[in-house]
Design an enzyme around this catalytic site. Structure first.
Site, PDB file in Angstrom:
ATOM      1  N   THR A  63       1.021  -1.081  -0.071  1.00 14.02           N
ATOM      2  CA  THR A  63      -0.006  -0.467   0.253  1.00 14.02           C
ATOM      3  C   THR A  63       0.600   1.621  -0.071  1.00 14.02           C
ATOM      4  OG1 THR A  63       0.122   0.258   2.301  1.00 14.02           O
ATOM      5  CG2 THR A  63      -1.658  -0.676   0.996  1.00 14.02           C
ATOM      6  N   GLY A 104     -10.673  -7.793   1.764  1.00 17.90           N
ATOM      7  CA  GLY A 104     -11.624  -7.821   2.634  1.00 17.90           C
ATOM      8  C   GLY A 104     -11.226  -8.785   3.509  1.00 17.90           C
ATOM      9  N   HIS A 122      -8.475  -4.441  -5.874  1.00 18.60           N
ATOM     10  CA  HIS A 122      -7.356  -3.244  -5.091  1.00 18.60           C
ATOM     11  C   HIS A 122      -8.284  -2.468  -4.262  1.00 18.60           C
ATOM     12  CE1 HIS A 122      -4.355  -0.973  -6.256  1.00 18.60           C
ATOM     13  NE2 HIS A 122      -4.533   0.362  -5.382  1.00 18.60           N
ATOM     14  N   LYS A 124      -1.370  -9.070 -10.138  1.00 18.08           N
ATOM     15  CA  LYS A 124      -2.043  -8.972  -9.341  1.00 18.08           C
ATOM     16  C   LYS A 124      -3.326  -7.769  -9.416  1.00 18.08           C
ATOM     17  CE  LYS A 124      -2.866  -6.428  -4.644  1.00 18.08           C
ATOM     18  NZ  LYS A 124      -3.529  -5.341  -5.380  1.00 18.08           N
ATOM     19  N   SER A 161       5.471  -1.218  -1.894  1.00 19.39           N
ATOM     20  CA  SER A 161       4.586  -0.702  -2.780  1.00 19.39           C
ATOM     21  C   SER A 161       5.752   0.666  -3.485  1.00 19.39           C
ATOM     22  CB  SER A 161       3.437   0.498  -2.697  1.00 19.39           C
ATOM     23  OG  SER A 161       3.272   1.539  -2.973  1.00 19.39           O
ATOM     24  N   TYR A 166       3.927  -0.495 -10.915  1.00 15.84           N
ATOM     25  CA  TYR A 166       2.874  -0.451 -11.730  1.00 15.84           C
ATOM     26  C   TYR A 166       3.478  -0.230 -13.315  1.00 15.84           C
ATOM     27  CZ  TYR A 166      -0.467   0.867  -7.897  1.00 15.84           C
ATOM     28  OH  TYR A 166      -1.045   1.277  -6.816  1.00 15.84           O
ATOM     29  N   ARG A 205     -15.938   9.618  -5.234  1.00  9.95           N
ATOM     30  CA  ARG A 205     -16.693   8.741  -4.865  1.00  9.95           C
ATOM     31  C   ARG A 205     -18.089   9.087  -3.312  1.00  9.95           C
ATOM     32  NH1 ARG A 205     -10.910   8.845  -1.987  1.00  9.95           N
ATOM     33  NH2 ARG A 205      -9.924   6.430  -3.011  1.00  9.95           N
ATOM     34  N   GLY A 225      -4.009  -5.284   3.903  1.00 14.10           N
ATOM     35  CA  GLY A 225      -3.931  -4.434   3.624  1.00 14.10           C
ATOM     36  C   GLY A 225      -4.859  -3.188   4.237  1.00 14.10           C
ATOM     37  N   THR A 270       1.588  -4.727 -10.262  1.00 16.21           N
ATOM     38  CA  THR A 270      -0.020  -4.355  -9.994  1.00 16.21           C
ATOM     39  C   THR A 270      -1.242  -3.325 -11.177  1.00 16.21           C
ATOM     40  OG1 THR A 270      -0.015  -3.627  -7.632  1.00 16.21           O
ATOM     41  CG2 THR A 270      -2.236  -2.808  -8.216  1.00 16.21           C
ATOM     42  N   SER A 308      -7.651  -9.683  -7.169  1.00 16.66           N
ATOM     43  CA  SER A 308      -8.191  -8.862  -6.030  1.00 16.66           C
ATOM     44  C   SER A 308      -8.945  -7.737  -7.540  1.00 16.66           C
ATOM     45  CB  SER A 308      -7.159  -8.008  -6.277  1.00 16.66           C
ATOM     46  OG  SER A 308      -6.664  -7.258  -5.133  1.00 16.66           O
TER      47      SER A 308
END
Length: 405
Positions: free
Chosen positions: A82, A312, A279, A255, A109, A131, A166, A333, A157, A277
């Site tokens: 992370t 989760g 993310h 990932k 990360s 990435y 959001r 995470g 990832t 995953s």
């Protein structure tokens, strides 16, 4: 560990972190994309799975040791990478030490606030995450730096997109912790004196740079500078993933795989493992929970590569459920970030102890002496739970014409 730092569940660690961290820092940790459908389902789906326990003949001792991605580990749990762990001054180094103390691997990360050399020094079982960003030459240099530092594997990832709106709003993350930002944010920090005191003792504000993306002769880019470079890089192709695996030349985890057809392509690309995953609910919202997708993926490729699950996990029983459905291990995470925010290295160790205790308890209830003895029949999977994404149905058979004499 002193009593005020002790917590018996990850939920309590989260509550301690909420009380300790500035509001915007905490909101950044709990964020998910858009409405948060996937974020919620990642946890809720585990509650839909039941256990089929034995009550007699439980083994007096249980073995949790395993090997994942070539690494021996004390339990089937790994630290998921992370970015920018500004919840504690020691950040990723504290997490790495906690993971090493509990005998598990660390994911670092490329957007981390601590350099890979320091993290590998704290945990020799460190995987470096990247990435697809920049050009191949710059990515090859980052791989070489990770290789030179002693990273045991690479994580690519791919389960992060631009879906960052959001419904409940997003905390404003500053570009850098300059004097203006410190003054502007001081009211929020002052109401969290213990958190502020941690950083005051170091003489430095929270670190928002990304030292693992430093190029020779240049300062470490800030988080958003690195983020913009990633946004401006065209998404990878399967040929690009194959190039990464070949360029790295060692253990390589892809990932972000939720579909069977993607898993099959990943095997063809030469990966060592895949992480099922989404993310943490921060990618494409309304994607199913990772636990709903893992069995279909593991059934198709689990005999060829390691399949792990990320998303989760809050309890040891969640880990056992994932293993029963075909995962080799789980990544965590937010769970360890709650521990880091609540109590630094000791808090992360506490979270790992909670998960280990839950795994051991579930094995005992199921009558299993070894983590590798967990079977699909140990869990109750309701109808419609599994999501078989990317499964191409077999063509219907056409009956041969019957000759008429």
């Amino acid at each position: 560990m002193s009593q005020h730092k002790w917590f018996e569940t990850v939920a309590i660690a989260q509550e301690r972190a909420r009380r300790r961290l500035p509001k915007s820092v905490y909101k950044a940790l709990i964020a998910g994309s858009e409405k948060g459908v996937t974020l919620a389902d990642n946890q809720a789906a585990f509650a839909e799975l039941g256990f089929a326990p034995h009550v007699i003949g439980a083994p007096p001792e249980r073995t949790l040791d395993t090997h994942v991605l070539g690494q021996p580990m004390s339990m089937p749990v790994m630290i998921s990478p992370t970015g920018v762990q500004a919840v504690h001054p020691e950040g990723e180094v504290a997490v790495a030490r906690a993971a090493a103390a509990r005998g598990i691997a660390m994911g670092l990360s490329s957007f981390a606030s601590k350099p890979i050399e320091e993290v590998v020094a704290a945990n020799s079982q460190t995987f470096f995450q990247m990435y697809w960003m920049g050009d191949r030459e710059s990515m090859a240099r980052r791989m070489q730096r990770a290789r030179d530092a002693g990273a045991v594997g690479l994580i690519a990832t791919t389960d992060w997109s631009f879906s960052n709106g959001r419904d409940w709003g997003s905390p404003i993350i500053p570009q850098a912790m300059d004097l203006k930002t410190i003054i502007t944010r001081s009211p929020e920090a002052l109401v969290r004196p213990r958190w502020s005191a941690q950083f005051a003792r170091t003489g430095r504000p929270p670190e928002l740079s990304t030292p693992n993306l430093t190029e020779a002769g240049k300062p470490a880019p800030g988080f958003f500078e690195a983020y913009y470079e990633w946004m401006q890089t065209p998404p990878p192709t399967w040929d690009d993933i194959a190039w990464m695996a070949q360029e790295w030349g060692g253990t390589f985890l892809l990932k972000g795989v939720c579909r069977v057809d993607d898993a099959l392509r990943a095997v063809d690309a030469g990966v060592s493992g895949i992480s099922v995953s989404n993310h943490g609910g921060n990618n494409l919202d309304s994607t199913p929970a990772s636990i709903r997708c893992v069995s279909a993926v593991a059934d198709r490729v689990g005999d060829q590569i390691d399949v792990v699950l990320d998303g989760g996990v809050r309890r040891g029983s969640d880990v056992v459920k994932a293993l029963a459905l075909g995962a080799r291990a789980t990544l965590i995470g937010r769970a360890y970030l709650w521990g880091l925010g609540a109590g630094g290295q000791a808090g992360v160790e506490n979270v790992l102890d909670v998960l280990r205790g839950g795994i051991d308890s579930a094995l005992r209830g199921l009558g299993r002496a070894d983590i590798h003895d967990v079977q699909r029949s140990d869990v109750l999977v309701p109808d419609g739970f599994t999501r078989e994404l990317g499964v191409v149905p077999a063509p219907a058979s056409v009956p041969e014409p019957v000759a008429v004499g």
